[in-house]
Design a protein around this motif. Structure first.
Motif, short mmCIF file in Angstrom:
data_model
loop_
_atom_site.label_atom_id
_atom_site.label_comp_id
_atom_site.label_asym_id
_atom_site.label_seq_id
_atom_site.Cartn_x
_atom_site.Cartn_y
_atom_site.Cartn_z
N LEU A 142 -47.68 -9.63 18.79
CA LEU A 142 -47.34 -10.51 19.91
C LEU A 142 -48.29 -11.70 19.95
O LEU A 142 -47.85 -12.85 20.04
N LEU A 143 -49.59 -11.43 19.85
CA LEU A 143 -50.57 -12.52 19.83
C LEU A 143 -50.35 -13.42 18.62
O LEU A 143 -50.42 -14.65 18.74
N ALA A 171 -49.50 -17.44 18.75
CA ALA A 171 -50.36 -18.39 18.04
C ALA A 171 -49.62 -19.02 16.86
O ALA A 171 -49.76 -20.22 16.60
N GLY A 172 -48.82 -18.23 16.18
CA GLY A 172 -48.09 -18.75 15.03
C GLY A 172 -47.08 -19.80 15.41
O GLY A 172 -46.92 -20.82 14.72
N CYS A 173 -46.40 -19.59 16.51
CA CYS A 173 -45.40 -20.54 16.98
C CYS A 173 -46.04 -21.91 17.26
O CYS A 173 -45.57 -22.94 16.79
N SER A 174 -47.12 -21.91 18.02
CA SER A 174 -47.80 -23.18 18.32
C SER A 174 -48.48 -23.75 17.08
O SER A 174 -48.55 -24.97 16.93
N VAL A 179 -56.45 -20.80 14.32
CA VAL A 179 -56.07 -20.59 15.71
C VAL A 179 -56.37 -19.14 16.06
O VAL A 179 -55.90 -18.23 15.38
N LYS A 180 -57.15 -18.95 17.09
CA LYS A 180 -57.48 -17.59 17.55
C LYS A 180 -56.69 -17.31 18.82
O LYS A 180 -56.71 -18.08 19.77
N ALA A 181 -55.99 -16.19 18.81
CA ALA A 181 -55.25 -15.75 19.99
C ALA A 181 -55.94 -14.51 20.54
O ALA A 181 -56.28 -13.59 19.80
N SER A 182 -56.16 -14.50 21.84
CA SER A 182 -56.79 -13.35 22.47
C SER A 182 -56.17 -13.13 23.85
O SER A 182 -55.52 -14.02 24.40
#
Length: 143
Positions: A47-48, A52-55, A74-77
C-alpha cells in the motif's frame, strides 16, 4: 464541462505457499510476490509502495522532460494503528529526495518538483486520492 470515465483495473492473487502470494495484472501480465516472511513485502508495505510509486511516476515523467535526476528516492511511511482489534494506517507521509544536475535543464527540473508533487497529490495520483477520499470495498465468496 466535466469529463467522467470508468476503466476497470484488475489483479489476480494466487497463493503460492503458506503466507506467500503472487499478484498478477490481468491487463499486462506483470506480477510480484508478497506476503509475510523473509524477503517479501507485506500488504501494508505494498500500500505504501503504491502510494509512493504513483506520485513518483507523476514527478518522474514531468521532471525528466527537462533533465535526468542524479538522485530520485521517495520514502513512504505511516503508522499502523489498532483500535478495538481492528487495524488501519494513518498519518501517511511521502518524502521526496531528488537531486538534479547543476545545469540549466537540471535547475528547471528541480524548480518543478514542489508543483508536480502537489499536483500529483491533489489531482493525478489515483492511489493516494482513493485512500484519502475512501472507496467502497466489497468482498464476496465465489462458489
Amino acid at each position: 464541462m466535466s469529463e467522467n470515465s470508468r476503466e476497470i483495473r484488475e489483479v489476480n492473487i494466487e497463493r503460492l505457499e503458506a503466507r506467500k502470494y503472487k499478484a498478477t495484472s490481468l491487463e499486462s501480465g506483470a506480477s510480484l510476490e508478497f506476503g509475510q516472511g523473509e524477503g517479501l513485502l507485506t500488504p501494508v508495505e505494498l500500500l505504501l509502495a503504491a502510494i509512493a510509486g504513483c506520485s513518483s511516476i507523476d514527478v518522474d515523467v514531468a521532471t525528466t522532460r527537462r533533465s535526468e535526476p542524479e538522485k530520485f528516492e521517495v520514502k513512504a511511511s505511516g503508522y499502523k494503528v489498532t483500535e478495538d482489534s481492528a487495524s488501519r494506517m494513518e498519518d501517511i507521509h511521502l518524502g521526496f529526495d531528488l537531486k538534479f544536475p547543476d545545469t540549466e535543464e537540471g535547475r528547471k527540473a528541480a524548480g518543478m518538483i514542489q508543483r508536480i508533487v502537489k499536483l500529483s497529490h491533489d489531482k493525478y495520483c489515483t492511489v493516494s486520492r482513493t485512500v484519502e477520499l475512501g472507496a467502497v470495498v466489497q468482498s464476496e465468496v465465489i462458489d
